[in-house]
Every structure is written in structure tokens, then in C-alpha cells.
Design a protein around this motif. Structure first.
Motif, PDB file in Angstrom:
ATOM      1  N   GLU A 289      24.156  49.886 -45.453  1.00 24.53           N
ATOM      2  CA  GLU A 289      25.487  49.466 -45.903  1.00 24.53           C
ATOM      3  C   GLU A 289      25.570  49.446 -47.427  1.00 24.53           C
ATOM      4  OE1 GLU A 289      28.319  48.385 -44.316  1.00 24.53           O
ATOM      5  OE2 GLU A 289      27.703  48.587 -42.224  1.00 24.53           O
ATOM      6  N   GLN A 290      24.457  49.218 -48.094  1.00 24.83           N
ATOM      7  CA  GLN A 290      24.449  49.218 -49.551  1.00 24.83           C
ATOM      8  C   GLN A 290      24.477  50.635 -50.123  1.00 24.83           C
ATOM      9  OE1 GLN A 290      20.917  47.024 -50.515  1.00 24.83           O
ATOM     10  NE2 GLN A 290      21.701  45.078 -49.683  1.00 24.83           N
ATOM     11  N   ASN A 291      23.960  51.591 -49.369  1.00 25.53           N
ATOM     12  CA  ASN A 291      23.850  52.963 -49.869  1.00 25.53           C
ATOM     13  C   ASN A 291      25.040  53.848 -49.510  1.00 25.53           C
ATOM     14  OD1 ASN A 291      21.379  52.281 -50.897  1.00 25.53           O
ATOM     15  ND2 ASN A 291      20.183  53.343 -49.325  1.00 25.53           N
ATOM     16  N   LEU A 292      25.697  53.580 -48.386  1.00 31.43           N
ATOM     17  CA  LEU A 292      26.764  54.461 -47.907  1.00 31.43           C
ATOM     18  C   LEU A 292      28.049  53.692 -47.663  1.00 31.43           C
ATOM     19  CD1 LEU A 292      24.786  56.536 -45.238  1.00 31.43           C
ATOM     20  CD2 LEU A 292      25.326  57.217 -47.568  1.00 31.43           C
ATOM     21  N   ARG A 293      29.158  54.417 -47.775  1.00 27.73           N
ATOM     22  CA  ARG A 293      30.453  53.831 -47.463  1.00 27.73           C
ATOM     23  C   ARG A 293      30.605  53.693 -45.945  1.00 27.73           C
ATOM     24  NH1 ARG A 293      34.704  56.848 -48.363  1.00 27.73           N
ATOM     25  NH2 ARG A 293      33.524  58.796 -48.170  1.00 27.73           N
ATOM     26  N   LYS A 294      31.520  52.849 -45.528  1.00 30.41           N
ATOM     27  CA  LYS A 294      31.761  52.653 -44.102  1.00 30.41           C
ATOM     28  C   LYS A 294      32.172  53.966 -43.420  1.00 30.41           C
ATOM     29  CE  LYS A 294      31.249  48.194 -43.064  1.00 30.41           C
ATOM     30  NZ  LYS A 294      30.433  47.701 -41.927  1.00 30.41           N
ATOM     31  N   ASP A 295      33.065  54.711 -44.061  1.00 28.61           N
ATOM     32  CA  ASP A 295      33.496  55.979 -43.472  1.00 28.61           C
ATOM     33  C   ASP A 295      32.329  56.946 -43.313  1.00 28.61           C
ATOM     34  OD1 ASP A 295      36.043  55.025 -43.338  1.00 28.61           O
ATOM     35  OD2 ASP A 295      36.878  56.322 -44.898  1.00 28.61           O
ATOM     36  N   ASP A 296      31.397  56.900 -44.280  1.00 28.94           N
ATOM     37  CA  ASP A 296      30.234  57.787 -44.187  1.00 28.94           C
ATOM     38  C   ASP A 296      29.370  57.421 -42.979  1.00 28.94           C
ATOM     39  OD1 ASP A 296      31.025  59.084 -46.467  1.00 28.94           O
ATOM     40  OD2 ASP A 296      29.811  57.848 -47.796  1.00 28.94           O
ATOM     41  N   ILE A 297      29.201  56.118 -42.765  1.00 27.49           N
ATOM     42  CA  ILE A 297      28.380  55.668 -41.630  1.00 27.49           C
ATOM     43  C   ILE A 297      29.040  56.050 -40.312  1.00 27.49           C
ATOM     44  CG2 ILE A 297      27.439  53.642 -40.460  1.00 27.49           C
ATOM     45  CD1 ILE A 297      27.244  52.316 -43.245  1.00 27.49           C
ATOM     46  N   LEU A 298      30.358  55.871 -40.225  1.00 32.66           N
ATOM     47  CA  LEU A 298      31.063  56.233 -39.004  1.00 32.66           C
ATOM     48  C   LEU A 298      31.035  57.752 -38.791  1.00 32.66           C
ATOM     49  CD1 LEU A 298      32.654  55.260 -36.578  1.00 32.66           C
ATOM     50  CD2 LEU A 298      34.749  55.378 -37.966  1.00 32.66           C
ATOM     51  N   PHE A 299      31.116  58.508 -39.881  1.00 33.26           N
ATOM     52  CA  PHE A 299      30.993  59.969 -39.803  1.00 33.26           C
ATOM     53  C   PHE A 299      29.642  60.364 -39.196  1.00 33.26           C
ATOM     54  CE2 PHE A 299      28.841  63.413 -42.181  1.00 33.26           C
ATOM     55  CZ  PHE A 299      29.515  64.507 -41.655  1.00 33.26           C
ATOM     56  N   LEU A 300      28.565  59.739 -39.667  1.00 28.00           N
ATOM     57  CA  LEU A 300      27.239  60.032 -39.122  1.00 28.00           C
ATOM     58  C   LEU A 300      27.170  59.691 -37.645  1.00 28.00           C
ATOM     59  CD1 LEU A 300      24.947  58.648 -41.987  1.00 28.00           C
ATOM     60  CD2 LEU A 300      25.549  61.025 -41.547  1.00 28.00           C
ATOM     61  N   TYR A 301      27.717  58.564 -37.304  1.00 24.73           N
ATOM     62  CA  TYR A 301      27.670  58.089 -35.927  1.00 24.73           C
ATOM     63  C   TYR A 301      28.406  59.046 -34.982  1.00 24.73           C
ATOM     64  CZ  TYR A 301      28.227  54.889 -31.968  1.00 24.73           C
ATOM     65  OH  TYR A 301      28.203  54.303 -30.727  1.00 24.73           O
ATOM     66  N   LEU A 302      29.613  59.427 -35.343  1.00 28.06           N
ATOM     67  CA  LEU A 302      30.432  60.261 -34.469  1.00 28.06           C
ATOM     68  C   LEU A 302      29.862  61.664 -34.306  1.00 28.06           C
ATOM     69  CD1 LEU A 302      33.989  59.182 -35.676  1.00 28.06           C
ATOM     70  CD2 LEU A 302      32.849  58.537 -33.547  1.00 28.06           C
ATOM     71  N   ASN A 303      29.098  62.130 -35.272  1.00 28.80           N
ATOM     72  CA  ASN A 303      28.503  63.465 -35.179  1.00 28.80           C
ATOM     73  C   ASN A 303      27.096  63.462 -34.602  1.00 28.80           C
ATOM     74  OD1 ASN A 303      30.285  65.679 -36.353  1.00 28.80           O
ATOM     75  ND2 ASN A 303      30.460  64.116 -37.941  1.00 28.80           N
ATOM     76  N   GLN A 304      26.473  62.302 -34.549  1.00 28.00           N
ATOM     77  CA  GLN A 304      25.066  62.235 -34.154  1.00 28.00           C
ATOM     78  C   GLN A 304      24.837  61.722 -32.749  1.00 28.00           C
ATOM     79  OE1 GLN A 304      22.921  63.497 -36.238  1.00 28.00           O
ATOM     80  NE2 GLN A 304      20.995  63.075 -35.195  1.00 28.00           N
ATOM     81  N   ILE A 305      25.712  60.873 -32.254  1.00 25.38           N
ATOM     82  CA  ILE A 305      25.466  60.147 -31.010  1.00 25.38           C
ATOM     83  C   ILE A 305      25.422  61.097 -29.813  1.00 25.38           C
ATOM     84  CG2 ILE A 305      27.842  59.655 -30.318  1.00 25.38           C
ATOM     85  CD1 ILE A 305      24.990  57.087 -30.530  1.00 25.38           C
ATOM     86  N   TYR A 306      24.661  60.736 -28.778  1.00 24.05           N
ATOM     87  CA  TYR A 306      24.482  61.556 -27.583  1.00 24.05           C
ATOM     88  C   TYR A 306      25.568  61.233 -26.562  1.00 24.05           C
ATOM     89  CZ  TYR A 306      22.219  63.565 -23.435  1.00 24.05           C
ATOM     90  OH  TYR A 306      21.943  64.296 -22.312  1.00 24.05           O
ATOM     91  N   PHE A 307      26.146  62.295 -25.966  1.00 16.78           N
ATOM     92  CA  PHE A 307      27.232  62.117 -25.012  1.00 16.78           C
ATOM     93  C   PHE A 307      26.917  62.705 -23.631  1.00 16.78           C
ATOM     94  CE2 PHE A 307      29.512  61.557 -28.987  1.00 16.78           C
ATOM     95  CZ  PHE A 307      30.388  60.516 -28.686  1.00 16.78           C
ATOM     96  N   GLY A 308      25.649  63.013 -23.364  1.00 16.57           N
ATOM     97  CA  GLY A 308      25.282  63.536 -22.053  1.00 16.57           C
ATOM     98  C   GLY A 308      25.339  65.044 -21.981  1.00 16.57           C
ATOM     99  N   HIS A 309      24.657  65.600 -20.969  1.00 13.00           N
ATOM    100  CA  HIS A 309      24.640  67.050 -20.715  1.00 13.00           C
ATOM    101  C   HIS A 309      24.181  67.827 -21.939  1.00 13.00           C
ATOM    102  CE1 HIS A 309      26.730  66.592 -16.849  1.00 13.00           C
ATOM    103  NE2 HIS A 309      27.436  65.654 -17.452  1.00 13.00           N
ATOM    104  N   ARG A 310      23.246  67.241 -22.711  1.00 14.72           N
ATOM    105  CA  ARG A 310      22.643  67.869 -23.884  1.00 14.72           C
ATOM    106  C   ARG A 310      23.677  68.119 -24.977  1.00 14.72           C
ATOM    107  NH1 ARG A 310      18.642  72.638 -22.227  1.00 14.72           N
ATOM    108  NH2 ARG A 310      17.864  72.162 -24.316  1.00 14.72           N
ATOM    109  N   ARG A 311      24.739  67.328 -25.006  1.00 14.88           N
ATOM    110  CA  ARG A 311      25.765  67.440 -26.031  1.00 14.88           C
ATOM    111  C   ARG A 311      25.682  66.251 -26.976  1.00 14.88           C
ATOM    112  NH1 ARG A 311      26.210  71.544 -22.291  1.00 14.88           N
ATOM    113  NH2 ARG A 311      27.772  73.039 -22.990  1.00 14.88           N
TER     114      ARG A 311
END
Length: 891
Positions: free
Chosen positions: A166-188
Motif C-alpha cells: 500500500e505504501q509503494n502502489l496506488r489503490k488503482d494499481d493494486i486493483l489492476f494487478l488483482y483483476l489481471n492476475q486472479i484465477y477464474f477456473g478452466h486455466r483462465r
């Protein structure tokens, strides 16, 4: 004395205490978390990973491969991910994720202590780890830098690193990482790939309900997958929509409207074409860039594949291999289950099938192709594993299913598909005779001779006026056709002659069963498909022309390279046609004439010609080369034929056209080789295309008299057969354009009235050659139009004979014709254009001389290399020496 305290009794009292003192326990848990965090933080700090790397986000990105039509053909990946910029992710998707995962994300500093305490309370009440209370920031930390093990020390590390993040990145940056990184099943991975997989669209086009369903997957992607568990996914969507309403992100009216909609996921019943092509591309990329980079670095690759042609090639080969395989006979059921095995497995399979919710308009049935006899023995395995043997598919016309035979009569059989019943009729299985590729066996007279109750057999749903879904819902029997997975294999290669791009590449019947790519790895004897190189070398020598009179007679040779005696025979064995024109000998694939040519030219001249066309494999220095005993791959043979239609210009075929890295920088570009100007078509009268002859030898169309140059050449007698004419220097690569064109006109005869006549149904200018290797072990057809060159090979991997009646014309040509019909469907018919140094003359069929009456119906219009057309007319008196009978000598 009180009774002993069991673990269950103590746990029950603890839960009662917690329920009665929730607030106090929550505060105490929060305090313990803080104290515990401080105590463990000191012990764990020394091995915490650095966090600066997240500033330079380099996720594992799939390599995407695109065909010549611009569509995405396939992917190579470790994690299937497409990174989407934060500002291109719709707010509704962000809000859905926040509502379900971390509604206070923009308020806390990376850790929500109250949520952790709440989860600690729930864990105590439930008696096991139920949740962790992690924020989105903590989940990002866990995803990137920590393992997923559920230990208290990891939770402490999460807290410490989350604060640091939280000290190094903005909130939007963290949410950006999360939405692009998280696993959604079926190898996606990431919201974009999830959106593409589940709903067949980009994340920007998701509706509110679809966004809620995507967000709901985060908790348990496999358990909540709408593709596998639509009811569970719908319940999770209900929860997410309720949370979105509670957070004020949407109205209750919007939520109700979305809840009223059914769960509709993208239809993925049909696999995209190109598994064999993808395998070849993957091997190329791995060798050049390394497997690690190919799977993780997001390369963008352009290939020469035409997806429509690839699909047509795969379909044509599949149909033909099934047809050839059925001519070999019936090899029996896939497996057989006895009464005890069925009693053990059937209730579990029906339970599994009942738990699958079909899409609207679908009926789902089972497929028993994965059943193992040992695993369905009573007590041999767990119920769960027995259920997993069952595959579930939607019922569809022409669909293939491994199903269970339940009842058999003399005239038919009943087949259980789970949610549907089918029938097999004896009248539809005359092919199911006892397996024998070499000789015919008796046609079955009773269905009991083919199948029996308990057999698992492969069936195809027969199409009809009433759909199989309607029949199944009405409780009526679905008509079925008996099938079997072919043992015989094959390959298809298609090349664009203008660019040398490989438009289609099929290496076998089913890539999932065998990954051996026969199109590029299998070396097989081409048989008579090699003869064009013999005839081409003859024309190149300038001694032989399409009108040369040759003799189809049996001769005995002593091979100077092997020292053995050899007497070649035609396919018809003891049938010989005597004198005929060289072009007719190729059309009818005369082995005796091919042997005479190689004997006269010399083996080295023929090998050199084939090599310059593009045949790279070693060829034997023996007279039997005339019959194609050398071994070649389908790709190199098709590419060598491409040299003919490319007016003699030879170059390597292209698989990969370009490669770019994730930043768009060009890593390689492979442009088509440009043919020199000499390989272009001629202008003026000599460019007039030659007309094809009918089966009787009568031209179907004749160019005007002005288009036919006057024959001024003398007969090419007296020259060394295997050597070029004096003063000529043969090209180092490729062949002379005029030689390629004259050879093409002779290959047109193969289709017009020769062994390839089955392709005449396409009704356009085509050329090609059949091939049947010795003992019928390989069957070929390689042919071309001015736009497409394609080749088909059929044979057993074991080199077993296909059977006495399986030839190139019967086993390979039908697949070639079916493919070319699709490949050329949207292209206008085009003629083969003549280059410079080609002349035409009307020829007398018997003598090979100029026709006495050029307007006679039986006068053949023949193309010649300029200067090689006959000078004499058939009406002229015969000179003292025998004309053109250089093949009369007995050996």
C-alpha cells in the motif's frame, strides 16, 4: 464423577460460548491478531521477498498465434492471461469484484483487521478454517509473492507485505494487478480471459449479471464455474448482486432483472481446427526462443495457416480415413462390461448425469470412452472415481459417443446414451465384417455377429428430418450408425504457390490420440507420385516431349547400381498397351515406361531434377527409383509439386511469417521469396493456356489458330538422353519455367482421362498424380490448381498393406477432392498460364507427329518446349529410319 470430556464435547461448549459472547470474542481476536502479528513479524521478516518488483509488472502472458485471415488460431501458455489496462476494465466489473471480495478496499490501508477477526470467529464456530478475511491487497501479495498454504505465519507475512504494498502502489494499481492476475477456473487468469471463456466476449462487453458471475468465481473457480455447475454459479451470482445493491453500486430493480435471466455460457462444443499446425508452430518457436519464453512472454505470432482450409483438410481426412478403415472390417467393441460391473457403475453414472444441468434446448448424454474395466469392478475403486470415468456431452446430429449396448436381436440393437436411447440397424452395418485388410471376409448376417449386450461401442447420431433432441425428449429412439476409431492414418498438406505459405497441415486422424505429425515427420514411399520428376527430367533433357512415342512393354533389366535383375510390372500386372505417347503413359501411370526413362536418363539426372524441385530426403541410386521406392515426407513432396505450378521456381515453404514480443518489437519476419522475372508468365500468343483433352483424347477446347505458333523445331533426336542440350546450363535451384509448364500439362491429363479422373468432378483446371507404393503400403494423391497445391497420404504407421484394392485413386484422392472443393469454393476457376519458350502443336495420337488434319477431332493440342515440337507431319512419307522408336530395344 463426571464423564470424560471428548474433543467434540469441548468444541461444542466453545462454540456455545462464542455465540453468547460474539462481540467480546471479536475484540479479543483482533487483539490477538495484532499481538500475534507483532510477535511473528519479527521472526518472519528476514525471509520476506522484496516488493519493488511489482512496480515492473511482468505477468505470465500467453503467446497468441494468428492465421492469415487475422483471426486468433491458437495459444501457447502456462497461465492463459490477457492483460487489460485498468481504464479499459468497466466500472461494473470493478464494483462487482469489490462488492464480493473487499467492499472497504479504498478505505483500509491494506489490512482489514475487523474482517480478520470476524473470520477468526467463524472458524472457531465452525471448527475448521472457513475463511481468512484477506483484503484484495493481501490476495495480491499472496498471489505474487507467497505460497497458498493456510498457516498462521503466512497470514502474518501477508499483513506485513500488504502494508508495504500500500505504501509503494496506488489503490488503482493494486486493483489492476488483482483483476489481471486472479484465477477464474478452466486455466483462465484475469477478467479478460474469464470473460472470453465463459461468455465469448471481451470484458468491456459484459452485462451486470455476467460481471457479477465473473466476480463470484473468485471464491472457488472450479466449484462455482457456470460451465460445469450452473446452479451453484447462479446462487453465487445472487449473492454478488445482493452485495452490489447493499453497497449502492446497482439498484434492486437491476439486480432482479439480472437474476431473472438464465445462465448462458459460450458454446464450446466444437474444438477449433489446427492442433497439428499448432504442434508444428510450437516446435519451431520452442527451438528458436525456448519453451519458457513461448509459454510466458506474450509473443504475437503470424502464421501461414488459413483456418478455413485447415478445417476443411481435417474434415476431409477424417471422413476418408473412416471410409478406408471400414473397408478393412470391424475390430470389435471398445470394451465390454459384465453384469456385476454394470450393477456397480450404472447407478453412479446415472447420478452423475442427473447432476449436470443442460443449456436451454439441449439434451446431455454420456460418453463411456474413458471407462476402464479394472476400475469398475465392485470395490476396486471409489465411487467418485467411477463417476469421473463418465464424460457428458450435448446430444447432436453427427455427434460421436461411446455408448452401451443393452439389447440385441438379429436385425438390430438398442443402445443406451444415458438420457437418450438409440438403435443400430443390421442394414446399416454391412461393413462390419471380420477385420482383415488384405482379403475380404463375410458380411455379417445377424446383428449378434457384430455386438452383444454389455458392449461399449462408438456410435454416430444419424441426421434426419427430426432432430435427435426432439426424439430424445419425446422418448423415441435416436437412429445411430456404428463407427470405430480408424487404425489407418493419413496426412494432408496444402500450400499457396504464390507465397509458399503452408495453408493447412494435418498429421493424422486425432492429435489427442497420437501426436506424431505424419505430415512433417513420416517418411513414406511416394510410389507413382514420384513419376512427375522422372517425366520432368525427360522433358528437361530436350530429347523427350509429351508427343514422344514410347512402348508399354515388359523388359528385364540388370540394375547397374545394385547388380540385380529387375522386371517391373504395371499395376494391372500382365496388361500392356504397347505404343503410346509419353503424356498418355504418365496419365495412365505406366511403370514400364517410367523404368525405361530412368534407364535412359540415368538415376542421377532424375535425382537431380527432384532435388532442384524441393525433394530433400535421400533417394536411392537404383532403377527402382522409377517406381518411387525412395522415402519422402508429405510436406516435402507437396512443396516439390508446388515448384511445378510456380513455373519452376523452388523455395522453402513458410510456416511462421512473423514473431513480435509483448512490446510489439519485431523478432523475426519471413517474407515470401520473390521469383525472378524469368519465372513469370509470357505475354502474347504463347501465353494461351492449353486445352485439356477428354478421356478419348479429343480436346474440349482449342485456342484459335492465331494462338498456336508454327512448328519450326526439328525432332530432338541424337542427343544424350540424360544431359541438357548443348550450351544449356540447368538452374541450381528449381527448373526452367517452360519445363515446369509442359510437365503441368501432362499432369492435367492424369485428371482428365487418367488415374486421377475422380477429381474431374470439381470442374476446373487441375493437375496432379496418384501414387501407390509397393504392396499397397502407401496411397497418395498430390495435385494442384493455379491457386492451391495439396497432397494427401494414407497408410498404416506399421507399414502394413492397406489391401489389394486400396490405391492412390481410391484411398487418397477422395480426401483431396473433398478438400479442394472447399478450398476453391470461393475462388474463380483459373487457367495455368504458359511462360516464355513454350509452343503448341496439334499432334496425331498414333505417330506423335504433327496432325495431318489439325482440325480433326482426334488431333491433340500439345505443349512443347520451344524448339522441340515435331517438324514432320503424320501425312509425310516415312523416312528410311524408324521414327522416334528409341524405346523399342529389348533389354
Amino acid at each position: 464423577m463426571s464423564p470424560p470430556q471428548t474433543r467434540e464435547t469441548v468444541l461444542l461448549r466453545a462454540r456455545r460460548f462464542v455465540r453468547g459472547h460474539r462481540r467480546a470474542v471479536a475484540l479479543a481476536a483482533a487483539g490477538l491478531v495484532a499481538l500475534g502479528g507483532g510477535g511473528f513479524a519479527w521472526a518472519a521478516m528476514h525471509d520476506l521477498p522484496a516488493f519493488d518488483t511489482l512496480r515492473d509488472y511482468k505477468p505470465l502472458i500467453a503467446t497468441r498465434v494468428y492465421g492469415v485471415d487475422g483471426s486468433e488460431a491458437f495459444e501457447f501458455y502456462r497461465e492463459r492471461r490477457t492483460v487489460v489496462p485498468f481504464d479499459q476494465i468497466p466500472d461494473i466489473v470493478k464494483k462487482a469484484v469489490l462488492a464480493s471480495e473487499d467492499a472497504k478496499f479504498y478505505e483500509h490501508q491494506g489490512v482489514n483487521y475487523l474482517a480478520i477477526a470476524r473470520c477468526a470467529l467463524k472458524n472457531v464456530v465452525r471448527g475448521h478454517t472457513y475463511c481468512g478475511g484477506s483484503t484484495i491487497t493481501q490476495q495480491v501479495v499472496k498471489t505474487f509473492l507467497l505460497s497458498s498454504e493456510k498457516r498462521f505465519t503466512r497470514k502474518v507475512k501477508e499483513v506485513v507485505l500488504a502494508r508495504r504494498l500500500e505504501q509503494n502502489l496506488r489503490k488503482d494499481d493494486i486493483l489492476f494487478l488483482y483483476l489481471n492476475q486472479i484465477y477464474f477456473g478452466h486455466r483462465r487468469y484475469g477478467v479478460e480471459e474469464a470473460s472470453r471463456f465463459y461468455f465469448g466476449k471481451s470484458v468491456q462487453k459484459l452485462s451486470i449479471g455476467e460481471a457479477a458471475m465473473i466476480a463470484g468465481l473468485v471464491q472457488s473457480p472450479e466449484r462455482l464455474s457456470p460451465a460445469k455447475h450452473p446452479l451453484a454459479a447462479k446462487e453465487r451470482q445472487r449473492y454478488v448482486l445482493r452485495r452490489m445493491v447493499e453497497e449502492g453500486f446497482i439498484s434492486q430493480k437491476q439486480a432482479d432483472a439480472e437474476l431473472a435471466k438464465p445462465v448462458l455460457v459460450a458454446n464450446r462444443s466444437e474444438e477449433p481446427p489446427g492442433a497439428w499446425y499448432a504442434d508444428a508452430v510450437r516446435k519451431y518457436l520452442d527451438e528458436k526462443y525456448g519453451a519458457e519464453r513461448v509459454e510466458t512472454d506474450g509473443l504475437e505470432v503470424q502464421v501461414a495457416m488459413d483456418p478455413a482450409m485447415q478445417k476443411a483438410a481435417e474434415g476431409a481426412l477424417e471422413v476418408q480415413l473412416r471410409a478406408v478403415d471400414k473397408r478393412q472390417g470391424w475390430r470389435g467393441a471398445v470394451t465390454h462390461l459384465d453384469e456385476k460391473q454394470l450393477a456397480n457403475a450404472m447407478p453412479l453414472w446415472r447420478e452423475r448425469l442427473k447432476g449436470v444441468q443442460p443449456r436451454p434446448g439441449e439434451v446431455v448424454v454420456w460418453d463411456l470412452g474413458r471407462v476402464s474395466l479394472d476400475d469398475v469392478e465392485p470395490g476396486a475403486d471409489t465411487d467418485r472415481d467411477i463417476r469421473r470415468m463418465l464424460s457428458v456431452k450435448p446430444l447432436a446430429a453427427n455427434g460421436l459417443y461411446d455408448a452401451l449396448v443393452t439389447h440385441v436381436t438379429d436385425k438390430g440393437a438398442t443402445v443406451d446414451l444415458g438420457n437418450a436411447t438409440g438403435t443400430l440397424a443390421l442394414a446399416d452395418v454391412p461393413w462390419a465384417r471380420k477385420y482383415n485388410p488384405v482379403s475380404a471376409t463375410a458380411v455379417p448376417r445377424r446383428m449378434k455377429d457384430v455386438v452383444k449386450p454389455g458392449d461399449v461401442v462408438l456410435v454416430r447420431v444419424a441426421p434426419g428430418k427430426v432432430s435427435p433432441v426432439e426424439l430424445a425428449r419425446a422418448g423415441k429412439a435416436v437412429p445411430l450408425a456404428l463407427e470405430q476409431v480408424p487404425k489407418v492414418q493419413g496426412a494432408v498438406v496444402a500450400i499457396d504457390p504464390a507465397t509458399r505459405g503452408i495453408r493447412a497441415l494435418v498429421g493424422g486422424y486425432d492429435f489427442a490420440v497420437s501426436q506424431f505429425n505424419r505430415a512433417i515427420q513420416a517418411k513414406r514411399q511416394p510410389g507413382s507420385a514420384f513419376k512427375p520428376f522422372v517425366w520432368g527430367a525427360a522433358v528437361e533433357s530436350r530429347r523427350y516431349t509429351p508427343a514422344t512415342v514410347v512402348y508399354d512393354t515388359p523388359d528385364l533389366y540388370r540394375d547397374p547400381w545394385t547388380g540385380k535383375e529387375w522386371k517391373p510390372q504395371n499395376f494391372e500386372r500382365d496388361e500392356y498397351d504397347g505404343p503410346l505417347l509419353l503424356k498418355q503413359a504418365l496419365a495412365h501411370s505406366k511403370n514400364t515406361v517410367s523404368a525405361k526413362l530412368v534407364d535412359a536418363l540415368g538415376v542421377d539426372a532424375v535425382i537431380a531434377f527432384a532435388r532442384r524441385c524441393g525433394v530433400e530426403s535421400d533417394l536411392p541410386r537404383t532403377l527402382s527409383l522409377a517406381l518411387g521406392v525412395g522415402e519422402v515426407t508429405p510436406l516435402e513432396l507437396v512443396n516439390a509439386y508446388t515448384t511445378f505450378v510456380a513455373r519452376g521456381f523452388a523455395t522453402q515453404p513458410l510456416l511462421v511469417l512473423s514473431v513480435r514480443d509483448r512490446k510489439g518489437e519485431v523478432l523475426e519476419e519471413n517474407h515470401p521469396a520473390i521469383a525472378p522475372e524469368a519465372y513469370g508468365p509470357a505475354a502474347g500468343p504463347t501465353a494461351e493456356p492449353i486445352a485439356a483433352a477428354t478421356a478419348t483424347g479429343t480436346p474440349t477446347a482449342i485456342p484459335t489458330a492465331n494462338a498456336i505458333p508454327t512448328a519450326t523445331a526439328v525432332a530432338a533426336d541424337g542427343a544424350d538422353a540424360g544431359a541438357p542440350a548443348q550450351g544449356r546450363v540447368l538452374p541450381e535451384s528449381g527448373v526452367e519455367p517452360e519445363v515446369a509448364y509442359v510437365l503441368t500439362t501432362m499432369l492435367r491429363d492424369v485428371i482428365e482421362y487418367g488415374t486421377g479422373a475422380g477429381a474431374r468432378s470439381l470442374g476446373r483446371p487441375l493437375a496432379g498424380k496418384t501414387g501407390t507404393a509397393q504392396e499397397h503400403r502407401d496411397a497418395w494423391f498430390v495435385g494442384f490448381s493455379p491457386d492451391v497445391v495439396a497432397g494427401v497420404w494414407v497408410g498404416f504407421d506399421s507399414h502394413e498393406p492397406l489391401g489389394a484394392h486400396e490405391t492412390g485413386a481410391g484411398a487418397a484422392l477422395p480426401a483431396w477432392t473433398a478438400f479442394m472443393r472447399e478450398a476453391l469454393a470461393r475462388r474463380p476457376a483459373a487457367e495455368f498460364q504458359a511462360p516464355h519458350n513454350v509452343e503448341f502443336a496439334r499432334i496425331d495420337q498414333k505417330s506423335g507427329l504433327l496432325a495431318a488434319d489439325p482440325s480433326a477431332p482426334d488431333a491433340l493440342l500439345v505443349a512443347f518446349v520451344t524448339g522441340t515440337a515435331p517438324a514432320r507431319s503424320a501425312a509425310d512419307p516415312a523416312p528410311g529410319s524408324a521414327p522416334q522408336n528409341f524405346f523399342m530395344d529389348d533389354h
